[in-house]
Design an enzyme around this catalytic site. Structure first.
Site, PDB file in Angstrom:
ATOM      1  N   ARG A   3       0.843  -1.219   0.000  1.00 33.76           N
ATOM      2  CA  ARG A   3       0.000   0.000   0.000  1.00 33.76           C
ATOM      3  C   ARG A   3       0.874   1.264   0.000  1.00 33.76           C
ATOM      4  O   ARG A   3       0.557   2.234  -0.669  1.00 33.76           O
ATOM      5  CB  ARG A   3      -0.953  -0.006   1.196  1.00 33.76           C
ATOM      6  CG  ARG A   3      -1.837  -1.235   1.113  1.00 33.76           C
ATOM      7  CD  ARG A   3      -3.228  -1.091   1.614  1.00 33.76           C
ATOM      8  NE  ARG A   3      -3.865  -2.391   1.425  1.00 33.76           N
ATOM      9  CZ  ARG A   3      -4.630  -3.008   2.306  1.00 33.76           C
ATOM     10  NH1 ARG A   3      -4.910  -2.421   3.435  1.00 33.76           N
ATOM     11  NH2 ARG A   3      -5.145  -4.190   2.048  1.00 33.76           N
TER      12      ARG A   3
ATOM     13  N   GLU B  33     -12.949 -14.457  10.459  1.00 30.77           N
ATOM     14  CA  GLU B  33     -13.054 -13.837   9.135  1.00 30.77           C
ATOM     15  C   GLU B  33     -12.802 -14.868   8.032  1.00 30.77           C
ATOM     16  O   GLU B  33     -11.661 -15.083   7.628  1.00 30.77           O
ATOM     17  CB  GLU B  33     -12.036 -12.683   9.012  1.00 30.77           C
ATOM     18  CG  GLU B  33     -12.122 -11.962   7.671  1.00 30.77           C
ATOM     19  CD  GLU B  33     -11.110 -10.819   7.528  1.00 30.77           C
ATOM     20  OE1 GLU B  33     -10.156 -10.741   8.323  1.00 30.77           O
ATOM     21  OE2 GLU B  33     -11.293 -10.011   6.603  1.00 30.77           O
TER      22      GLU B  33
ATOM     23  N   LYS C 245     -16.833 -11.868  10.649  1.00 31.93           N
ATOM     24  CA  LYS C 245     -16.423 -10.840   9.678  1.00 31.93           C
ATOM     25  C   LYS C 245     -16.452 -11.470   8.282  1.00 31.93           C
ATOM     26  O   LYS C 245     -15.464 -12.048   7.834  1.00 31.93           O
ATOM     27  CB  LYS C 245     -15.012 -10.334  10.028  1.00 31.93           C
ATOM     28  CG  LYS C 245     -14.473  -9.311   9.038  1.00 31.93           C
ATOM     29  CD  LYS C 245     -13.325  -8.517   9.606  1.00 31.93           C
ATOM     30  CE  LYS C 245     -12.704  -7.619   8.564  1.00 31.93           C
ATOM     31  NZ  LYS C 245     -11.814  -6.610   9.133  1.00 31.93           N
TER      32      LYS C 245
ATOM     33  N   SER D  30     -14.182  -5.130   3.426  1.00 33.94           N
ATOM     34  CA  SER D  30     -14.563  -4.469   2.175  1.00 33.94           C
ATOM     35  C   SER D  30     -14.039  -5.219   0.951  1.00 33.94           C
ATOM     36  O   SER D  30     -14.637  -5.124  -0.129  1.00 33.94           O
ATOM     37  CB  SER D  30     -14.115  -3.008   2.161  1.00 33.94           C
ATOM     38  OG  SER D  30     -12.732  -2.868   2.332  1.00 33.94           O
ATOM     39  N   GLY D  31     -12.933  -5.921   1.078  1.00 33.71           N
ATOM     40  CA  GLY D  31     -12.514  -6.881   0.067  1.00 33.71           C
ATOM     41  C   GLY D  31     -12.028  -6.340  -1.265  1.00 33.71           C
ATOM     42  O   GLY D  31     -11.900  -7.097  -2.224  1.00 33.71           O
ATOM     43  N   GLY D  32     -11.818  -5.016  -1.362  1.00 31.15           N
ATOM     44  CA  GLY D  32     -11.371  -4.462  -2.635  1.00 31.15           C
ATOM     45  C   GLY D  32     -12.467  -3.666  -3.336  1.00 31.15           C
ATOM     46  O   GLY D  32     -12.266  -3.162  -4.447  1.00 31.15           O
TER      47      GLY D  32
ATOM     48  N   ARG E  68      -9.324  -1.204   3.557  1.00 34.40           N
ATOM     49  CA  ARG E  68      -9.098  -0.368   2.372  1.00 34.40           C
ATOM     50  C   ARG E  68     -10.212   0.645   2.129  1.00 34.40           C
ATOM     51  O   ARG E  68      -9.947   1.794   1.755  1.00 34.40           O
ATOM     52  CB  ARG E  68      -8.939  -1.262   1.128  1.00 34.40           C
ATOM     53  CG  ARG E  68      -7.596  -1.896   1.018  1.00 34.40           C
ATOM     54  CD  ARG E  68      -7.600  -3.019   0.018  1.00 34.40           C
ATOM     55  NE  ARG E  68      -8.314  -4.197   0.519  1.00 34.40           N
ATOM     56  CZ  ARG E  68      -8.489  -5.318  -0.164  1.00 34.40           C
ATOM     57  NH1 ARG E  68      -8.018  -5.427  -1.389  1.00 34.40           N
ATOM     58  NH2 ARG E  68      -9.124  -6.344   0.369  1.00 34.40           N
TER      59      ARG E  68
HETATM   60  P1  13P Z   1     -10.501  -4.906   3.625  1.00 31.23           P
HETATM   61  O1  13P Z   1     -11.659  -4.131   4.158  1.00 31.23           O
HETATM   62  O2  13P Z   1      -9.488  -4.075   2.917  1.00 31.23           O
HETATM   63  O3  13P Z   1     -10.943  -6.104   2.826  1.00 31.23           O
HETATM   64  O4  13P Z   1      -9.732  -5.511   4.870  1.00 31.23           O
HETATM   65  C1  13P Z   1     -10.435  -6.082   5.894  1.00 31.23           C
HETATM   66  C2  13P Z   1      -9.567  -6.979   6.667  1.00 31.23           C
HETATM   67  O5  13P Z   1      -9.502  -6.889   7.870  1.00 31.23           O
HETATM   68  C3  13P Z   1      -8.791  -8.001   5.954  1.00 31.23           C
HETATM   69  O6  13P Z   1      -8.319  -8.966   6.854  1.00 31.23           O
END
Ligand code: 13P
Length: 342
Positions: free
Chosen positions: A33, A177, A219, A261-263, A294
């Protein structure tokens, strides 16, 4: 640490109108990043970046908790106040990512297994001693030709359940998660089927490991078509698929659900969360909020660029983004607000 204290912490993590921030990027992730923004990946830049986040004015109005990385829990502001204390003073519960990353799974080409169970009991005891009250473990499930396999889903959900049991033993609320990642050309229906299978198996494993669901946060990913899918989905379709998937797999006793959020872009992630509350807010059996990384941090990192003179502006950008997500959590967000908050 008793059951009641786990339940109380889970409740506080899901308190009305706020969410969680994942600021727990591992060395590899933060390096990528920073590189994108031309920031060199030094200890001091990572410290300064995390200081920017935790000292954002009003952070406690927006967040119930923040997930930290091991390096960060040992760091302090330039004035010498430990980050853990800065968050506590702001009313934000500090937590910690404890998995040690996803690696190639032996015998399963294209699939990953998350490692970190060895010595986890000892690490959790240390973290609890540092007043970290919740933890996170991320499993990665990839959709592709012939994958995910049952072997991969089984191994990852089993590891998540063993991690969760160890957390609760230590008086720490586990965030579990299981991330079905967006990469691929699969459609929405495939993501739905895989996400539901993974979540159902996860709750079977959690029950087998005697995890108290009231003291646990799920999550999950939102249910989305793959990034390269020929057919993309509307906001309402994503909201519907995601909520139906969760209703079909997540027991009502779970302490709460907080999305990654996953991208997705910041605005799209906010829109999806908002649509879920607008359409289904009244029937959801658990609190439903955000735990983005992100989708909260990207705009602020882009503005900061590692420069001291940009700190205030970057903090304002982050505050606004969190505020919009707080509104989405109540179903009160509208796309026009983006301009107002820009
Ligand atoms: P993102 O929201 O960027 O997907 O990250 C969440 C997270 O905690 C990944 O482990």
């Amino acid at each position: 640490m008793g059951t009641q204290s786990l339940i109380d912490t889970a409740k506080a993590m899901m308190a009305e109108g706020k969410g969680l921030l994942a600021m727990d990027e591992s060395m590899g992730t933060i390096s990528g990043r920073f590189e994108k923004e031309g920031i060199s990946n030094t200890v001091e830049n990572r410290r300064a970046y995390r200081e920017l986040i935790v000292t954002t004015p009003g952070i406690g109005e927006c967040l119930n908790g923040a997930i930290l990385f091991d390096e960060t829990v040992h760091q302090s502001t330039k004035d010498g106040v430990p980050f853990i204390e800065v968050l506590e003073r702001a009313g934000v519960i500090p937590g910690i990512k404890v998995d040690e990353g996803a690696v190639d799974m032996a015998g399963f080409p294209g699939e990953k297994i998350t490692q970190g169970l060895d010595k986890l009991r000892e690490r959790l005891a240390d973290y609890r001693g540092m007043r970290l009250r919740f933890a996170k473990w991320r499993a990665v499930i990839t959709i592709g030709k012939g994958i995910p396999t049952q072997g991969c889903i089984h191994a990852n959900t089993h590891a998540l359940a063993r991690y969760a049991a160890l957390c609760q033993e230590a008086g720490i609320v586990p965030i579990v998660e299981p991330e079905v990642i967006m990469e691929g050309d699969h459609d929405l229906e495939t993501c739905f089927a895989v996400s539901q299978d993974v979540q159902r198996q996860l709750f079977v494993q959690l029950e087998d490991q005697r995890v108290d669901l009231r003291g646990l946060i799920l999550k999950p990913n939102m249910v989305l078509p793959g990034l390269e899918s020929a057919t993309q989905a509307s906001t309402d379709e994503v909201a519907r698929a995601t909520v139906l998937c969760l209703l079909g797999s997540v027991p009502t006793t779970v302490g709460g659900v907080a999305f990654l959020s996953g991208g997705q872009s910041p605005q799209v992630a906010t829109e999806h969360l908002n649509a879920m509350h607008v359409q289904y807010g009244k029937i959801l059996p658990w609190p439903l909020t955000f735990s983005f990384s992100r989708a909260i941090q990207d705009p602020e990192l882009h503005y900061w660029k590692g420069k001291a003179e940009n700190v205030q502006g970057a903090q304002q950008i982050m505050y606004n983004r969190m505020r919009l997500n707080d509104l989405a959590r109540k179903g009160e967000y509208a796309a026009e607000m983006e301009k107002e908050y820009a």
